[in-house]
Design an enzyme around this catalytic site. Sequence first.
Site, PDB file in Angstrom:
ATOM      1  CG  ASP A 146      -2.080   1.017   0.921  1.00  0.00           C
ATOM      2  OD1 ASP A 146      -2.922   0.708   0.058  1.00  0.00           O
ATOM      3  OD2 ASP A 146      -2.104   2.112   1.516  1.00  0.00           O
ATOM      4  CG  PHE A 151       2.384   3.536 -11.667  1.00  0.00           C
ATOM      5  CD1 PHE A 151       3.558   2.893 -11.330  1.00  0.00           C
ATOM      6  CD2 PHE A 151       1.406   3.683 -10.674  1.00  0.00           C
ATOM      7  CE1 PHE A 151       3.773   2.413 -10.035  1.00  0.00           C
ATOM      8  CE2 PHE A 151       1.594   3.199  -9.384  1.00  0.00           C
ATOM      9  CZ  PHE A 151       2.791   2.565  -9.065  1.00  0.00           C
ATOM     10  CG  ASP A 166       6.395   7.227 -11.061  1.00  0.00           C
ATOM     11  OD1 ASP A 166       6.481   7.501  -9.848  1.00  0.00           O
ATOM     12  OD2 ASP A 166       6.431   6.061 -11.496  1.00  0.00           O
TER      13      ASP A 166
HETATM   14  P1  IMP Z   1      -2.959   2.010  -3.567  1.00  0.00           P
HETATM   15  O1  IMP Z   1      -3.376   0.999  -4.568  1.00  0.00           O
HETATM   16  O2  IMP Z   1      -4.024   2.433  -2.627  1.00  0.00           O
HETATM   17  O3  IMP Z   1      -1.696   1.613  -2.856  1.00  0.00           O
HETATM   18  O4  IMP Z   1      -2.706   3.313  -4.427  1.00  0.00           O
HETATM   19  C1  IMP Z   1      -1.492   3.891  -4.504  1.00  0.00           C
HETATM   20  C2  IMP Z   1      -1.602   5.161  -5.344  1.00  0.00           C
HETATM   21  O5  IMP Z   1      -0.496   5.989  -4.965  1.00  0.00           O
HETATM   22  C3  IMP Z   1      -1.405   4.881  -6.834  1.00  0.00           C
HETATM   23  O6  IMP Z   1      -2.616   4.734  -7.526  1.00  0.00           O
HETATM   24  C4  IMP Z   1      -0.640   6.114  -7.288  1.00  0.00           C
HETATM   25  O7  IMP Z   1      -1.536   7.156  -7.517  1.00  0.00           O
HETATM   26  C5  IMP Z   1       0.205   6.456  -6.063  1.00  0.00           C
HETATM   27  N1  IMP Z   1       1.511   5.764  -6.133  1.00  0.00           N
HETATM   28  C6  IMP Z   1       1.943   4.733  -5.357  1.00  0.00           C
HETATM   29  N2  IMP Z   1       3.172   4.349  -5.714  1.00  0.00           N
HETATM   30  C7  IMP Z   1       3.515   5.119  -6.755  1.00  0.00           C
HETATM   31  C8  IMP Z   1       4.673   5.158  -7.577  1.00  0.00           C
HETATM   32  O8  IMP Z   1       5.633   4.369  -7.460  1.00  0.00           O
HETATM   33  N3  IMP Z   1       4.677   6.110  -8.528  1.00  0.00           N
HETATM   34  C9  IMP Z   1       3.639   6.977  -8.706  1.00  0.00           C
HETATM   35  N4  IMP Z   1       2.527   6.952  -8.002  1.00  0.00           N
HETATM   36  C10 IMP Z   1       2.460   6.026  -7.022  1.00  0.00           C
END
Ligand code: IMP
Length: 198
Positions: free
Chosen positions: A69, A153, A156
């Site tokens: 997460d 993504f 970034d």
């Molecule tokens: P999760 O699925 O709730 O963990 O959502 C994480 C969200 O944080 C993603 O949809 C991205 O918007 C952002 N995020 C997390 N890790 C990255 C990364 O490595 N690069 C860019 N955005 C990230």
Amino acid sequence: MRQKILIATNNLNKIREIQNILSDFDLITPQELGIDLEIEENGNTFEENAEIKAESFCKASGILSLADDSGLEVECLGGEPGVHSHRYCPKPDATDADRRAFLLENLKGKPRPWKARFYCAAALCDPKSSEIQLVHGICNGEIIPEERGNGGFGYDPIFWIPERGMTLAEMSENEKNEISHRGAAMRKIREILKKKDV
Ligand code: IMP
């Protein structure tokens, strides 16, 4: 036979990065196992959400499950979007581009540099004991007002690494993994897996 590890996420970008970082382990995806789980991420912290995901996928599959997460914390926004990083834009069916635009809109008029960090909590749930191990990784940088690069993504293209003089989206996947929050967390997971003799 080697123990398989389920990557407990449906996010294809995360799956790709984790497969690259832990390429020497026997990883499997929910799709390959025919598992279709939509999990409500209602925790208040990255750790809580990572635990919820690891535990749910572990129960559904019966195999060692690894969840991530993660999100972006911007200093002058009091740590927002934080755990809400994925749902950060009020627009229905918002895309990554919409979320970046919404963030930049909220930063308008605030003095730069817009210091920020990515945070990743990773949770590993073991089906034998139901024990969950948690680690985290951080990547420090700043938000810039114009997009640069086509890799990665999410946020970034606007996440600038001053020491490298580029955004995460301008790096190769290996370069990003070397310095990213996810790379740091997954390298700690690697040590746990080695101790478990996986
Ligand atoms: P999760 O699925 O709730 O963990 O959502 C994480 C969200 O944080 C993603 O949809 C991205 O918007 C952002 N995020 C997390 N890790 C990255 C990364 O490595 N690069 C860019 N955005 C990230």
